[in-house]
Scaffold this active site. Structure first.
Site, PDB file in Angstrom:
ATOM      1  N   ARG A 276       0.879  -1.368  -0.041  1.00 56.22           N
ATOM      2  CA  ARG A 276      -0.017   0.086  -0.023  1.00 56.22           C
ATOM      3  C   ARG A 276       0.849   1.262   0.092  1.00 56.22           C
ATOM      4  NH1 ARG A 276      -3.625  -1.570   5.189  1.00 56.22           N
ATOM      5  NH2 ARG A 276      -1.478  -2.372   5.675  1.00 56.22           N
TER       6      ARG A 276
ATOM      7  N   LYS B 191       2.336   1.869   7.169  1.00 60.93           N
ATOM      8  CA  LYS B 191       2.663   0.961   8.390  1.00 60.93           C
ATOM      9  C   LYS B 191       3.578   1.499   9.236  1.00 60.93           C
ATOM     10  CE  LYS B 191       1.728  -2.653   9.093  1.00 60.93           C
ATOM     11  NZ  LYS B 191       0.416  -3.407   9.546  1.00 60.93           N
TER      12      LYS B 191
ATOM     13  N   TYR C  18      -0.049   4.171  10.689  1.00 57.45           N
ATOM     14  CA  TYR C  18      -0.645   3.081  11.716  1.00 57.45           C
ATOM     15  C   TYR C  18       0.643   2.998  12.492  1.00 57.45           C
ATOM     16  CZ  TYR C  18      -4.586   1.466   9.032  1.00 57.45           C
ATOM     17  OH  TYR C  18      -5.898   1.481   8.757  1.00 57.45           O
TER      18      TYR C  18
ATOM     19  N   HIS D  76       0.745   1.087  16.069  1.00 57.46           N
ATOM     20  CA  HIS D  76       0.446  -0.033  16.821  1.00 57.46           C
ATOM     21  C   HIS D  76       1.721  -0.214  17.924  1.00 57.46           C
ATOM     22  CE1 HIS D  76      -2.963  -1.437  14.706  1.00 57.46           C
ATOM     23  NE2 HIS D  76      -2.393  -1.074  13.604  1.00 57.46           N
TER      24      HIS D  76
ATOM     25  N   GLU E 112      -4.416   4.589  14.263  1.00 55.67           N
ATOM     26  CA  GLU E 112      -5.441   3.416  15.062  1.00 55.67           C
ATOM     27  C   GLU E 112      -6.078   4.095  16.270  1.00 55.67           C
ATOM     28  OE1 GLU E 112      -2.177   3.112  14.585  1.00 55.67           O
ATOM     29  OE2 GLU E 112      -1.378   2.410  16.452  1.00 55.67           O
TER      30      GLU E 112
ATOM     31  N   ASP F 142      -5.103 -11.310  14.279  1.00 55.95           N
ATOM     32  CA  ASP F 142      -4.317  -9.906  14.856  1.00 55.95           C
ATOM     33  C   ASP F 142      -4.492  -9.634  16.456  1.00 55.95           C
ATOM     34  OD1 ASP F 142      -6.678  -8.784  14.612  1.00 55.95           O
ATOM     35  OD2 ASP F 142      -5.758  -6.823  13.657  1.00 55.95           O
TER      36      ASP F 142
HETATM   37  P1  NAD Z   1     -15.744  -4.367  15.787  1.00 54.39           P
HETATM   38  O1  NAD Z   1     -15.578  -3.714  17.138  1.00 54.39           O
HETATM   39  O2  NAD Z   1     -16.446  -3.489  14.835  1.00 54.39           O
HETATM   40  O3  NAD Z   1     -16.607  -5.458  16.024  1.00 54.39           O
HETATM   41  C1  NAD Z   1     -16.239  -6.444  16.976  1.00 54.39           C
HETATM   42  C2  NAD Z   1     -17.776  -7.093  17.472  1.00 54.39           C
HETATM   43  O4  NAD Z   1     -17.216  -8.440  18.137  1.00 54.39           O
HETATM   44  C3  NAD Z   1     -18.600  -6.341  18.320  1.00 54.39           C
HETATM   45  O5  NAD Z   1     -19.844  -6.198  17.740  1.00 54.39           O
HETATM   46  C4  NAD Z   1     -18.635  -7.197  19.575  1.00 54.39           C
HETATM   47  O6  NAD Z   1     -19.788  -6.956  20.267  1.00 54.39           O
HETATM   48  C5  NAD Z   1     -18.366  -8.433  19.229  1.00 54.39           C
HETATM   49  N1  NAD Z   1     -17.963  -9.264  20.460  1.00 54.39           N
HETATM   50  C6  NAD Z   1     -16.878  -9.129  21.290  1.00 54.39           C
HETATM   51  N2  NAD Z   1     -17.006 -10.127  21.970  1.00 54.39           N
HETATM   52  C7  NAD Z   1     -17.688 -11.241  21.481  1.00 54.39           C
HETATM   53  C8  NAD Z   1     -18.143 -12.398  21.940  1.00 54.39           C
HETATM   54  N3  NAD Z   1     -17.393 -13.019  22.974  1.00 54.39           N
HETATM   55  N4  NAD Z   1     -19.200 -13.091  21.292  1.00 54.39           N
HETATM   56  C9  NAD Z   1     -19.435 -12.580  20.050  1.00 54.39           C
HETATM   57  N5  NAD Z   1     -19.179 -11.258  19.589  1.00 54.39           N
HETATM   58  C10 NAD Z   1     -18.506 -10.799  20.583  1.00 54.39           C
HETATM   59  O7  NAD Z   1     -14.421  -4.564  15.523  1.00 54.39           O
HETATM   60  P2  NAD Z   1     -13.856  -5.079  13.779  1.00 54.39           P
HETATM   61  O8  NAD Z   1     -13.341  -3.701  13.240  1.00 54.39           O
HETATM   62  O9  NAD Z   1     -15.028  -5.812  13.078  1.00 54.39           O
HETATM   63  O10 NAD Z   1     -12.636  -6.039  14.134  1.00 54.39           O
HETATM   64  C11 NAD Z   1     -12.772  -7.403  14.417  1.00 54.39           C
HETATM   65  C12 NAD Z   1     -11.356  -8.038  14.378  1.00 54.39           C
HETATM   66  O11 NAD Z   1     -10.901  -7.869  12.973  1.00 54.39           O
HETATM   67  C13 NAD Z   1     -10.439  -7.269  15.248  1.00 54.39           C
HETATM   68  O12 NAD Z   1      -9.571  -8.070  15.947  1.00 54.39           O
HETATM   69  C14 NAD Z   1      -9.618  -6.245  14.259  1.00 54.39           C
HETATM   70  O13 NAD Z   1      -8.203  -6.005  14.601  1.00 54.39           O
HETATM   71  C15 NAD Z   1      -9.315  -7.489  13.096  1.00 54.39           C
HETATM   72  N6  NAD Z   1      -8.918  -7.213  11.825  1.00 54.39           N
HETATM   73  C16 NAD Z   1      -8.140  -8.099  11.268  1.00 54.39           C
HETATM   74  C17 NAD Z   1      -7.570  -7.871   9.938  1.00 54.39           C
HETATM   75  C18 NAD Z   1      -6.778  -8.712   9.381  1.00 54.39           C
HETATM   76  O14 NAD Z   1      -6.219  -8.578   8.108  1.00 54.39           O
HETATM   77  N7  NAD Z   1      -6.784 -10.279   9.983  1.00 54.39           N
HETATM   78  C19 NAD Z   1      -8.125  -6.880   9.274  1.00 54.39           C
HETATM   79  C20 NAD Z   1      -8.812  -5.924  10.068  1.00 54.39           C
HETATM   80  C21 NAD Z   1      -9.371  -6.052  11.216  1.00 54.39           C
END
Ligand code: NAD
Length: 363
Positions: free
Chosen positions: A15, A75, A94, A96, A118, A270
């Site tokens: 990116r 990054k 970002y 972190h 972030e 992550d």
């Molecule tokens: P978000 O805060 O918008 O949504 C998270 C949801 O999880 C919330 O609605 C919350 O109520 C729910 N939740 C929490 N505990 C729970 C449980 N025990 N049971 C059921 N639901 C539960 O977060 P997001 O932006 O959707 O991000 C989700 C994850 O994805 C984060 O860890 C983020 O860092 C990760 N992410 C990873 C990548 C990747 O490349 N792997 C990229 C972007 C985001």
């Protein structure tokens, strides 16, 4: 202001922090833009496009860091980049920092000001510069999961949408936030049957209002997940508890409830992952199998679609870049509490409480 855009140096990061459209907006407001030659290539953005937008191309990162007042990138700066930052300079990227003491110390030593994407907030309490990457990852989760379900990939050989006369696949989405909702939308679009599990009733109500009976909503308990696993072809892990490791919602023992060849996509990897059997993977080798279940746990999913991700990210960052360039650091932060929440490091001090606490440093 002189805004500098270096080429990203982190492994497999394609990116770029500013598009030619962003360079044009800055130039039109009388700012100067310096772009390292080749910075946009990974995202399909040619040097000539930046030049046509009024940017000046320079040959190495050293010149960008030496001249720019505001450095815009994607990054966190790598050690050699931290060494080029200097007092009075502003870095917007970002970061972190909480789990990264070495970077925090390097930024403190540089004397530069660092604003972390972030931790920039919005009026709704959200994180607007993280949300675009969650949108990308959520939508990609279904694409990646559908591919992993193919027989040649070790999957059960199920087509998400089914065909006339054959039932569609069942997709279970754990967490109905930004990632979860985007995954649900994609799965629905492909014709799968979708269930979203969340522990927030408010969230479940919103999803119900948005999609009615096209999505089943379930309150998150061990029972509700146990009940759904045997019929789920694809499970997307999309939970987040801010500031904490992801809760483990599916243990190794629970994998035995699923049909062999079913797929887990752990987007929450992550934050440690929400399946007990998750471990981070890369785009080079994205999947592995445990007890007959295929796991996809790529920690930087948006990197695979660098072009879409660049536009998604810069759509969200550009207004803040313009704010910083137009007003200067002090006035921009004074005027915008949400941008101020992004301030992590200033003049040799950590300025964000949660980051300072995580690193046990004074705030
Ligand atoms: P978000 O805060 O918008 O949504 C998270 C949801 O999880 C919330 O609605 C919350 O109520 C729910 N939740 C929490 N505990 C729970 C449980 N025990 N049971 C059921 N639901 C539960 O977060 P997001 O932006 O959707 O991000 C989700 C994850 O994805 C984060 O860890 C983020 O860092 C990760 N992410 C990873 C990548 C990747 O490349 N792997 C990229 C972007 C985001």
């Amino acid at each position: 202001m002189l805004v500098g855009v270096p080429t990203e140096t982190k492994v497999h990061e394609y990116r770029v922090g500013l598009t030619p459209a962003g360079a044009r907006e800055l130039s039109a407001r009388g700012h100067q833009v310096l772009v390292q030659r080749g910075a946009g290539l990974g995202a399909g953005l040619a040097d000539e496009a930046y030049e046509a937008a009024g940017a000046q191309l320079v040959d190495g990162a050293a010149e960008v860091y030496a001249r720019a007042e505001l450095v815009v990138k994607v990054k966190e700066p790598q050690p050699d980049e931290c060494a080029m930052l200097r007092p009075g300079q502003v870095l917007f990227a970002y970061l972190h920092l909480a789990p990264d003491r070495a970077q925090a110390e390097a930024l403190l030593a540089s004397g530069a000001t660092a604003i972390a994407y972030e931790t920039v907030t919005d009026a709704g309490g959200g994180l607007p510069l993280l949300a675009p990457m969650s949108e990308v990852a959520g939508r990609m989760a279904i694409q990646a999961g559908a591919h992993a379900l193919e027989k040649a990939q070790g999957g059960s050989g199920v087509l998400l949408g089914g065909v006339p006369g054959v039932a569609p696949a069942e997709v279970l989405v754990l967490g109905g936030g930004t990632v979860g909702l985007n995954a649900a939308r994609m799965a629905m679009g492909l014709g799968a049957r979708v269930t979203v599990v969340d522990r927030s009733l408010e969230r479940l109500r919103q999803i119900d209002e948005l999609y009615g009976d096209r999505v089943a909503t379930l309150y998150s308990t061990r029972d509700s997940i146990d009940d759904r696993l045997p019929r789920s072809d694809l499970v997307v892990g999309a939970v987040l508890v801010p500031g904490a490791a992801a809760p483990r919602l599916v243990t190794r023992a629970q994998l035995a409830l699923m049909r062999p060849g079913s797929v887990l996509v752990d987007v929450a990897i992550d934050q440690g992952g929400c399946f007990g059997t998750s471990r981070p993977t890369t785009h080079d080798a994205p999947t592995y199998e445990v007890d007959g279940i295929i796991h996809y746990c790529v920690a930087n999913m948006p990197g695979a679609v660098a072009r879409t991700s660049t536009f998604a990210l810069t759509n969200a960052t550009l207004p803040r870049v313009l704010e910083l360039a137009d007003k200067g650091l002090v006035q921009a932060l004074a005027d915008d509490v949400h941008l101020r929440n992004g301030l992590n490091v200033h003049a040799g001090r950590i300025t964000h409480r949660a980051v300072a606490d995580a690193l046990s440093l004074p705030h």
